[in-house]
Design a protein around this motif. Structure first.
Motif, short mmCIF file in Angstrom:
data_model
loop_
_atom_site.label_atom_id
_atom_site.label_comp_id
_atom_site.label_asym_id
_atom_site.label_seq_id
_atom_site.Cartn_x
_atom_site.Cartn_y
_atom_site.Cartn_z
N GLY A 49 -27.90 12.43 -23.10
CA GLY A 49 -29.18 12.49 -22.40
C GLY A 49 -30.00 11.22 -22.46
N LEU A 50 -29.35 10.08 -22.69
CA LEU A 50 -30.09 8.82 -22.74
C LEU A 50 -30.35 8.32 -21.33
CD1 LEU A 50 -28.12 7.05 -25.62
CD2 LEU A 50 -30.23 8.38 -25.78
N GLU A 51 -31.36 7.50 -21.19
CA GLU A 51 -31.70 6.91 -19.91
C GLU A 51 -31.90 5.42 -20.07
OE1 GLU A 51 -35.12 8.81 -18.31
OE2 GLU A 51 -34.14 10.75 -18.00
N GLU A 52 -31.34 4.67 -19.14
CA GLU A 52 -31.52 3.23 -19.16
C GLU A 52 -32.94 2.89 -18.75
OE1 GLU A 52 -29.23 -0.80 -17.61
OE2 GLU A 52 -28.71 1.17 -16.81
N LEU A 53 -33.51 1.85 -19.37
CA LEU A 53 -34.88 1.46 -19.06
C LEU A 53 -34.89 0.61 -17.80
CD1 LEU A 53 -36.02 0.51 -22.68
CD2 LEU A 53 -36.04 2.74 -21.55
N THR A 54 -35.08 1.26 -16.65
CA THR A 54 -35.00 0.54 -15.38
C THR A 54 -36.21 0.82 -14.50
OG1 THR A 54 -33.75 2.40 -14.44
CG2 THR A 54 -32.48 0.55 -15.33
N THR A 55 -37.37 0.97 -15.09
CA THR A 55 -38.57 1.18 -14.29
C THR A 55 -38.95 -0.12 -13.60
OG1 THR A 55 -40.06 0.57 -16.09
CG2 THR A 55 -39.40 2.88 -15.95
N THR A 56 -39.81 -0.01 -12.60
CA THR A 56 -40.22 -1.20 -11.85
C THR A 56 -40.90 -2.21 -12.76
OG1 THR A 56 -40.53 0.14 -9.87
CG2 THR A 56 -41.60 -2.02 -9.91
N ASP A 57 -41.74 -1.72 -13.68
CA ASP A 57 -42.44 -2.62 -14.59
C ASP A 57 -41.46 -3.35 -15.48
OD1 ASP A 57 -44.86 -1.91 -13.55
OD2 ASP A 57 -45.32 -0.43 -15.10
N ASN A 58 -40.47 -2.62 -16.01
CA ASN A 58 -39.48 -3.25 -16.87
C ASN A 58 -38.66 -4.27 -16.10
OD1 ASN A 58 -40.08 -1.98 -19.28
ND2 ASN A 58 -38.82 -0.21 -18.83
N LYS A 59 -38.36 -3.95 -14.83
CA LYS A 59 -37.59 -4.88 -14.02
C LYS A 59 -38.34 -6.19 -13.84
CE LYS A 59 -35.26 -5.33 -9.56
NZ LYS A 59 -34.97 -4.68 -8.26
N GLY A 60 -39.65 -6.07 -13.57
CA GLY A 60 -40.45 -7.28 -13.41
C GLY A 60 -40.53 -8.07 -14.70
N THR A 61 -40.68 -7.35 -15.81
CA THR A 61 -40.73 -8.02 -17.12
C THR A 61 -39.42 -8.72 -17.42
OG1 THR A 61 -42.31 -6.38 -17.94
CG2 THR A 61 -41.10 -7.66 -19.58
N ASN A 62 -38.30 -8.05 -17.11
CA ASN A 62 -36.99 -8.64 -17.37
C ASN A 62 -36.77 -9.90 -16.54
OD1 ASN A 62 -36.33 -6.70 -19.22
ND2 ASN A 62 -35.29 -5.38 -17.74
N GLU A 63 -37.25 -9.88 -15.29
CA GLU A 63 -37.10 -11.06 -14.44
C GLU A 63 -37.90 -12.24 -14.99
OE1 GLU A 63 -38.32 -9.69 -10.63
OE2 GLU A 63 -36.37 -8.78 -10.14
N LYS A 64 -39.10 -11.95 -15.50
CA LYS A 64 -39.93 -13.01 -16.09
C LYS A 64 -39.28 -13.54 -17.36
CE LYS A 64 -44.29 -11.19 -14.26
NZ LYS A 64 -45.60 -10.57 -14.60
N LEU A 65 -38.72 -12.62 -18.17
CA LEU A 65 -38.06 -13.02 -19.40
C LEU A 65 -36.86 -13.91 -19.10
CD1 LEU A 65 -37.56 -12.83 -22.47
CD2 LEU A 65 -36.28 -10.72 -22.04
N THR A 66 -36.05 -13.49 -18.12
CA THR A 66 -34.87 -14.26 -17.75
C THR A 66 -35.25 -15.65 -17.28
OG1 THR A 66 -33.64 -12.27 -17.14
CG2 THR A 66 -32.86 -14.35 -16.24
N GLY A 67 -36.29 -15.74 -16.45
CA GLY A 67 -36.74 -17.04 -15.96
C GLY A 67 -37.22 -17.94 -17.08
N THR A 68 -37.95 -17.36 -18.03
CA THR A 68 -38.47 -18.14 -19.16
C THR A 68 -37.35 -18.64 -20.05
OG1 THR A 68 -40.52 -16.84 -19.15
CG2 THR A 68 -40.02 -18.10 -21.14
N VAL A 69 -36.40 -17.75 -20.38
CA VAL A 69 -35.29 -18.15 -21.25
C VAL A 69 -34.40 -19.17 -20.54
CG1 VAL A 69 -33.27 -17.35 -22.51
CG2 VAL A 69 -35.34 -15.97 -22.49
N ASP A 70 -34.17 -19.00 -19.24
CA ASP A 70 -33.37 -19.97 -18.50
C ASP A 70 -34.00 -21.36 -18.54
OD1 ASP A 70 -31.43 -18.15 -17.85
OD2 ASP A 70 -32.19 -17.73 -15.83
#
Length: 221
Positions: free
Chosen positions: A156-177
């Motif tokens: 019953g687990l769920e992946e964290l894929t909300t819109t807010d998390n997606k935006g945060t992940n994109e910002k994180l990826t850009g910063t780390v890159d």
């Protein structure tokens, strides 16, 4: 319906009189003196599933933090499934692994053993991604179907894929890159002290850099 054993906190019985207690919503908000942050419902569930339902569960902030790291590692491996290359042979016995997972479930719903098998599969997935192992097309399809069944349907687990998390992940990826690019420039200029500092600071923040023949990638630890 399954009835679990006792839930304690920080090695002691929960009691409002001593302040050693937590309300369900505080697990997610982090608004509790015993918590350093809030955790997603799936991380909390994953934490609980790492102990057998018949055993006493010790609810701790450190335990939740460790479970969050494990949950993220598992989800990262699952996200690799769609992009894995296939081969003419497999170096991992998928049917045998799947049966081991069912054996754990049939053993009085032994979720800790099931999770151990899932991490075994995650390790194999990462090895395939790193070209250190191989899998056939049919085995990959079976592995993907089984993992989704065990992780999402049964546990019953769920992946964290909300819109807010997606935006945060994109910002994180850009910063780390950007930091990876600066680190590459530092190495090209033989400024190894700065290169190591960037790597070490990111690792302190839970971001692991991995240098490979195709460049540098990162993962959350």
């Amino acid at each position: 319906r399954m009835h679990a054993n006792m839930l304690i906190m920080n090695g002691k019985k929960m009691a409002k009189s001593t302040g050693n207690f937590i309300l369900p919503n505080e697990i997610f908000s982090g608004d509790n003196p015993h918590m350093t942050k809030g955790f997603s419902p799936s991380v909390a569930r994953f934490f609980m599933l790492q102990a057998h339902y018949r055993s006493v569960l010790d609810f701790t902030n450190d335990g939740l933090l460790a479970s969050e790291k494990g949950f993220n590692r598992l989800m990262e491996a699952i996200n690799l499934l769609d992009s894995l290359p296939t081969s003419t042979s497999s170096t991992f016995n998928v049917p045998e692994w799947k049966q081991s997972c069912y054996d754990a479930l049939n053993d009085d719903f032994n979720s800790p053993i099931l999770i151990a098998h899932l991490f075994e599969a995650a390790k194999y997935i990462n090895q395939i991604n790193d070209a250190k192992a191989s899998i056939t097309k049919d085995d990959l399809a079976e592995l993907k179907k089984a993992i989704h069944a065990f992780v999402f349907d049964i546990m019953g687990l769920e992946e964290l894929t909300t819109t807010d998390n997606k935006g945060t992940n994109e910002k994180l990826t850009g910063t780390v890159d950007l930091l990876i690019k600066l680190r590459q420039e530092a190495r090209a200029n033989k400024d190894f002290a700065l290169s190591d500092q960037i790597r070490d600071e990111l690792q302190t923040l839970g971001i692991q850099l991995k240098d490979g023949k195709d460049g540098t990638s990162f993962s959350l630890s």
